[in-house]
Design an enzyme around this catalytic site. Structure first.
Site, PDB file in Angstrom:
ATOM      1  N   GLU A   1      -3.151  10.377  -0.551  1.00  0.00           N
ATOM      2  CA  GLU A   1      -2.114   9.389  -0.364  1.00  0.00           C
ATOM      3  C   GLU A   1      -0.756  10.017   0.486  1.00  0.00           C
ATOM      4  OE1 GLU A   1      -0.743   7.581  -3.761  1.00  0.00           O
ATOM      5  OE2 GLU A   1      -2.736   7.206  -4.375  1.00  0.00           O
TER       6      GLU A   1
ATOM      7  N   ASP B   1     -10.572  10.929  -5.170  1.00  0.00           N
ATOM      8  CA  ASP B   1      -9.202  10.899  -4.856  1.00  0.00           C
ATOM      9  C   ASP B   1      -8.851  12.356  -5.241  1.00  0.00           C
ATOM     10  OD1 ASP B   1      -7.839   8.801  -3.701  1.00  0.00           O
ATOM     11  OD2 ASP B   1      -8.122   7.801  -5.757  1.00  0.00           O
TER      12      ASP B   1
ATOM     13  N   ASP C   1      -8.356   7.755  -8.586  1.00  0.00           N
ATOM     14  CA  ASP C   1      -7.450   8.252  -9.687  1.00  0.00           C
ATOM     15  C   ASP C   1      -6.935   7.180 -10.359  1.00  0.00           C
ATOM     16  OD1 ASP C   1      -5.575   7.105  -7.594  1.00  0.00           O
ATOM     17  OD2 ASP C   1      -4.516   9.251  -7.756  1.00  0.00           O
ATOM     18  N   SER C   2      -7.478   5.894 -10.162  1.00  0.00           N
ATOM     19  CA  SER C   2      -7.321   4.673 -11.025  1.00  0.00           C
ATOM     20  C   SER C   2      -8.304   4.873 -12.203  1.00  0.00           C
ATOM     21  CB  SER C   2      -7.766   3.579 -10.414  1.00  0.00           C
ATOM     22  OG  SER C   2      -9.149   3.636  -9.962  1.00  0.00           O
TER      23      SER C   2
ATOM     24  N   GLU D   1      -3.148  -0.191   1.244  1.00  0.00           N
ATOM     25  CA  GLU D   1      -3.107  -0.998   0.281  1.00  0.00           C
ATOM     26  C   GLU D   1      -1.792  -1.715   0.128  1.00  0.00           C
ATOM     27  OE1 GLU D   1      -3.715   1.375  -3.334  1.00  0.00           O
ATOM     28  OE2 GLU D   1      -2.960  -0.264  -4.901  1.00  0.00           O
TER      29      GLU D   1
ATOM     30  N   LYS E   1      -9.881  11.781  -0.766  1.00  0.00           N
ATOM     31  CA  LYS E   1      -9.078  10.763  -0.213  1.00  0.00           C
ATOM     32  C   LYS E   1      -7.527  11.424  -0.846  1.00  0.00           C
ATOM     33  CE  LYS E   1      -8.428   6.406  -2.221  1.00  0.00           C
ATOM     34  NZ  LYS E   1      -7.225   6.448  -2.840  1.00  0.00           N
TER      35      LYS E   1
HETATM   36  O1  KIV Z   1      -7.823   4.955  -7.199  1.00  0.00           O
HETATM   37  C1  KIV Z   1      -8.018   3.968  -6.597  1.00  0.00           C
HETATM   38  O2  KIV Z   1      -8.762   3.239  -7.381  1.00  0.00           O
HETATM   39  C2  KIV Z   1      -7.701   3.563  -5.086  1.00  0.00           C
HETATM   40  C3  KIV Z   1      -8.194   2.494  -4.864  1.00  0.00           C
HETATM   41  C4  KIV Z   1      -7.088   1.281  -5.329  1.00  0.00           C
HETATM   42  C5  KIV Z   1      -7.955   2.175  -3.326  1.00  0.00           C
HETATM   43  O3  KIV Z   1      -7.135   4.448  -4.640  1.00  0.00           O
END
Ligand code: KIV
Length: 273
Positions: A124, A92, A53-54, A191, A122
């Site tokens: 959080e 994510d 989600d980056s 992280e 993934k």
């Molecule tokens: O969204 C992302 O890029 C991440 C990484 C920083 C692990 O969750």
């Protein structure tokens, strides 16, 4: 092929990541959000590609990861999946798509799997999202955890500083990691926490721990593609190693093109029909 030989052409699966941990082979993981980059990264031999989600930051220009939607994550995941042949692709679950309740979380994860054909999600958090993680796992969807600095909670933390330096937070991280392993997560991203703490978790758990800003004592490393390629110039945390200066390369190329267009040097007769 002997049993000791690593076959780099074989599709990476969640089981294969566990095997890698057990034979001490480090796991490489990098983000990708589009077809062309994902193809390069996959063909280079990356083990895991994260549709992170980056994308909210590096693709859409948002300040945080919070605004990106499930539809937008699915769009990125579909583009990546069309390119990838070998790497395991993890997507994510974006902010707001799984924190409400476990039914909603499962519906979000199913949409990602059905529409993008990705192989895992993934999420959080630890104990606070246990029910959602369990429900997703019960549908046969592999889940990667994410502990330590969890950017979707930036408004709770207030900063992107190193997490779990204090004993109570370190203890919660260890408890959460144990819980995620116990309920069936296949790996955990940790992280921006002290290297000693991350190494302790990696040593204790049997599932792979992938670090970002978590030192070298873990089972693998993940970085954001735009950061490590030097596309994103304004982000320089201590943990980031830049492997290229693509911003510089792109600026030179674009300026050369502008110069050639302005001077009439492009196109030449050979470049014309
Ligand atoms: O969204 C992302 O890029 C991440 C990484 C920083 C692990 O969750």
């Amino acid at each position: 092929m002997s049993t000791n030989t690593v076959d780099n052409s074989r599709k990476v699966t969640t089981h294969r990541l566990t095997e890698m941990k057990h034979r001490g082979e480090k796991i490489s993981m990098l983000t990708a959000y589009d077809f062309s980059s994902a193809r390069i990264i996959d063909e280079a031999g990356m083990d895991v590609i994260l549709v992170g989600d980056s994308a909210s930051n590096v693709m859409a220009g948002n300040v945080t990861t919070l605004p990106i939607t499930l539809d937008q994550m699915i769009y990125h995941a579909k583009s990546v999946m069309k390119a990838v042949k070998r790497a395991l692709v993890v997507v994510d679950l974006p902010f707001g798509s799984y924190q409400g309740n476990s039914k909603e979380a499962l519906a979000s994860a199913i949409r990602i799997m059905k529409e993008s054909h990705a192989e895992a999600v993934k999420m959080e958090g630890g104990a606070e999202i246990r029910e959602s993680v369990e429900r997703i796992l019960s549908a046969g969807i592999p889940v990667m955890g994410h502990l330590g600095l969890t950017p979707q909670s930036i408004n709770k933390f207030g900063t992107y500083n190193v997490r779990a330096k204090e004993e109570a937070e370190a203890k919660k991280l260890i408890d959460d990691a144990r819980l995620l392993e116990e309920i069936g997560c296949f790996a955990i991203v940790i992280e921006k926490v002290p290297a000693k703490l991350a190494a302790k978790v990696a040593e204790e758990l049997t599932i792979p721990i992938i670090g970002i800003g978590a030192g070298g004592g873990v089972d693998g490393q993940v970085l954001v593609m735009h950061d490590m390629l030097g596309i994103n110039k304004g982000f320089s945390p201590r943990f980031l190693r830049r492997y290229a200066n693509l911003a510089g390369v792109m600026t030179d190329a674009v300026q050369n093109y502008i110069r050639d267009v302005k001077s009439g040097g492009f196109p030449t007769a050979e470049e014309s029909y």
